[in-house]
Every structure is written in C-alpha cells, then in structure tokens.
Scaffold this motif. Structure first.
Motif, mmCIF file in Angstrom:
data_model
loop_
_atom_site.group_PDB
_atom_site.id
_atom_site.type_symbol
_atom_site.label_atom_id
_atom_site.label_comp_id
_atom_site.label_asym_id
_atom_site.label_seq_id
_atom_site.Cartn_x
_atom_site.Cartn_y
_atom_site.Cartn_z
ATOM 1 N N CYS A 159 2.778 5.953 -2.845
ATOM 2 C CA CYS A 159 3.859 6.797 -3.374
ATOM 3 C C CYS A 159 3.763 6.905 -4.894
ATOM 4 O O CYS A 159 3.968 7.978 -5.467
ATOM 5 C CB CYS A 159 5.217 6.229 -2.972
ATOM 6 N N PHE A 160 3.456 5.788 -5.537
ATOM 7 C CA PHE A 160 3.337 5.781 -6.992
ATOM 8 C C PHE A 160 2.196 6.693 -7.445
ATOM 9 O O PHE A 160 2.330 7.445 -8.423
ATOM 10 C CB PHE A 160 3.107 4.347 -7.482
ATOM 11 N N TYR B 191 10.396 0.638 -11.629
ATOM 12 C CA TYR B 191 10.639 0.285 -10.230
ATOM 13 C C TYR B 191 9.352 -0.063 -9.480
ATOM 14 O O TYR B 191 9.268 -1.077 -8.786
ATOM 15 C CB TYR B 191 11.348 1.445 -9.526
ATOM 16 N N TYR B 192 8.336 0.782 -9.622
ATOM 17 C CA TYR B 192 7.137 0.637 -8.798
ATOM 18 C C TYR B 192 6.204 -0.481 -9.251
ATOM 19 O O TYR B 192 5.649 -1.206 -8.417
ATOM 20 C CB TYR B 192 6.344 1.952 -8.777
ATOM 21 N N VAL B 193 5.981 -0.605 -10.541
ATOM 22 C CA VAL B 193 5.000 -1.579 -11.027
ATOM 23 C C VAL B 193 5.353 -3.001 -10.591
ATOM 24 O O VAL B 193 4.484 -3.721 -10.078
ATOM 25 C CB VAL B 193 4.836 -1.470 -12.559
ATOM 26 N N PRO B 194 6.619 -3.473 -10.744
ATOM 27 C CA PRO B 194 6.942 -4.811 -10.230
ATOM 28 C C PRO B 194 6.773 -4.935 -8.717
ATOM 29 O O PRO B 194 6.323 -5.968 -8.225
ATOM 30 C CB PRO B 194 8.410 -4.989 -10.636
ATOM 31 N N CYS B 195 7.144 -3.874 -7.960
ATOM 32 C CA CYS B 195 6.975 -3.903 -6.496
ATOM 33 C C CYS B 195 5.514 -4.099 -6.113
ATOM 34 O O CYS B 195 5.182 -4.925 -5.255
ATOM 35 C CB CYS B 195 7.498 -2.605 -5.873
ATOM 36 N N VAL C 89 0.830 -1.206 0.000
ATOM 37 C CA VAL C 89 0.000 0.000 0.000
ATOM 38 C C VAL C 89 0.866 1.259 0.000
ATOM 39 O O VAL C 89 0.559 2.241 -0.692
ATOM 40 C CB VAL C 89 -0.960 0.002 1.208
ATOM 41 N N VAL C 90 1.971 1.249 0.763
ATOM 42 C CA VAL C 90 2.864 2.406 0.782
ATOM 43 C C VAL C 90 3.462 2.642 -0.601
ATOM 44 O O VAL C 90 3.504 3.774 -1.100
ATOM 45 C CB VAL C 90 3.977 2.216 1.838
#
Length: 318
Positions: A215-216, A256-260, A210-211
């Motif tokens: 942020c994304f 960076y964000y999408v895979p996370c 969720v964090v």
C-alpha cells in the motif's frame, strides 16, 4: 523458526499482564499527563473534523472529504483501543487484561489499523485522479463509488483482523503471561505461546508487513505521478495549493506506514525500539491527522468559519 517451549500444557493462561512502556519511575506522572492530553486532543480534533464534514454541504458531497471524515472516525476508535490502556498502565491500577480482552484488543487494533491502511491508499488514489485527470474526475470518483470503496476497505480490514485474531487465539498459552508491550499485539503475544509460531509469523509477515509495504508503494507511485503533474502547472499559486494538499497527506502517511513496516516485516524479532516506534502509529498519527488536515486545508478552515458564523448568527437572532 520458533520452537515449542517445554512447559506443562495443563497450565492455561487466563489473563495477561501488560508491562507497558518502559520509563523511569520519576517520569510516570509526566507521561500520564502527556498521553491523557494526546487522547483528549485526538478525540476533540477528529470529532471536530467529523462534525464539520457532516454539517457542511460543500464538504460531505465531495469524495476527498468523505474519506477524511471516515479517517477521523477511524482515528477516534483506534486511539480509544490503545491510548486509554497506556494511561491505565501509568497508574497504580492492575495491569492484568483477560485473555478474551487481549484477543479483542488485538482484533480491534488490526481491524481499524488495516482499514486505515487501505483508506490512506484510497485517499492517494483520489488525489491522483483529481490532479492528474481533473476533467474526468467527476466520472471516475463520485459519491457512490467512494462509498463502495470505503465499504470494501472496511470489509478487507475486518477480514484481516479476524485472520490475525483467530490464528493468535488458537495457540496454547501456558505461561509466562507477561506481555512486554503496552497493548496486545501479535509479535509480543506470540512470544508467550507454548507452540510453534512459524505459521503465525509467516502470515503476519505477508498479511500485515507485505500488505502495508505494498500500500505504501502504491501511495508513493500515486504521488510520483502527482508531482510530475504538479510541475506542469503554469501558475505558482496552483502549484502551491496542490503541493500543500498532497504534502500534508504524505506527511501523515509516512509517519503511519514506516513504523508499521519496521515492526511487522520483522515480527519474529524483538527490539527495545519497538514500543517507542509503535507509539507513532497508535497515538501520534491519530493526533496529527486533524492538526495537519485542518491547519493546512483552506476548505476545512473555511467550512469551520461558515459553521461558526452560522451558529453565531442563530444565537444573535434568539
């Protein structure tokens, strides 16, 4: 909900076996060379940016490049936490990692990764202020405030990493000890616990997934405002420069964000794609940062030329 395993609790796991990335045996040498080159180029590229920002007075006095220097420092350490272990697993060396080493790797990865997550958000906020409020930018974002925000990101990352490491290491592990992953990460390690992991999975979902997603979304919101402001720029050259600067940042952020988000919003599930997806934000993104920010940033390229020219002149005078 994860149920408790019926395994004797007198058997305590003292080390784990990292199975590594799934790959055909005939590709082992090729993968070894690929990841070795990725690691070498990641360290070299990020060190070059770090030294350039530090050595050039025009860069290290500006918040945007202070943040870029911190990002390069994080990338060097994040890559060092993960990629050497991938390379080691592609050799005939032992794949065992002590329990304490596994927890340390988990902490370091989440500490550095979450700090980077917050840093990307700060970089988006910095670009938003610079483009949408250019006249107020020197007052809204100065060196002192930038340093405080970076310190806050490091502190938040440390707290996040500590929470995840403590919750993971307090669980009992009584076998099996084979981690079906290429490093000690929460979803893979939790599958080996001999206790209910519902709380851990919930904390991982909230504290990580969720964090990261929040942020994304903040970054996307910042860039939506930036695009709206860019479209109001009358000169084509001004629009092109603004789009170039923001486009490079948004490219890295997406990788960076999408895979996370894909992995940590579904921490209780297991997919054969998880390992391949995780390679993007653990190995590929740290490599892309220096390439994108150097090749697409005219000021960084100009600083490199000034430093190179200065050293050339100094050598000639000798």
């Amino acid at each position: 909900m994860r149920k408790t395993k019926n395994t004797p609790l007198d058997t305590v796991v003292t080390d784990f076996i990292l199975l590594g990335l799934s790959h055909p045996p005939n590709l082992r040498t090729l993968l070894f060379l690929v990841f070795f080159c990725i690691y070498f180029l990641t360290q070299l590229g990020n060190l070059l940016i770090l030294l350039t920002v530090w050595a050039d007075p025009k860069l290290h006095a500006r918040p945007m490049y202070i943040l870029l220097g911190v990002l390069s420092f994080l990338d060097m350490w994040l890559s060092s936490v993960i990629v050497p272990r991938i390379i080691l697993n592609l050799t005939s060396a032992s794949k065992a990692i002590p329990f304490g080493g596994c927890v340390a790797q988990l902490y370091a990865f989440h500490f550095l990764g979450s700090t980077q997550c917050f840093l990307y958000t700060l970089m988006a906020y910095d670009r938003y202020l610079a483009i949408c409020h250019p006249l107020c930018y020197p007052m809204l974002m100065n060196g002192r405030l930038c340093t405080m925000l970076v310190a806050g990101a490091w502190l938040a990352g440390s707290i996040h990493g500590s929470i995840q490491a403590i919750l993971t290491c307090r669980l009992p592990y009584c076998g099996p000890n084979q981690v079906d992953y290429f490093f000690c990460d929460i979803p893979a390690v939790l599958r080996l616990a001999c206790a209910d992991t519902t709380v851990n999975e919930l904390v991982t979902f909230v504290d990580t997934g969720v964090v990261a997603a929040s942020c994304f979304m903040l970054i996307l919101l910042s860039y939506a405002n930036i695009v709206h402001a860019i479209l109001k720029i009358r000169t084509a050259d001004g629009r092109q420069r603004a789009f170039s600067t923001c486009g490079s940042h948004l490219t890295v952020v997406t990788v960076y964000y999408v895979p996370c988000i894909f992995i940590y919003l579904r921490a209780g599930s297991k997919s054969p794609l998880d390992g391949a997806v995780a390679v993007f934000y653990t190995a590929v993104t740290p490599l892309l940062n220096p390439l994108i920010y150097t090749l697409r940033n005219q000021e960084v390229k100009s600083a490199l030329k000034r430093i190179t020219a200065g050293r050339g002149a100094a050598s000639a005078n000798k």
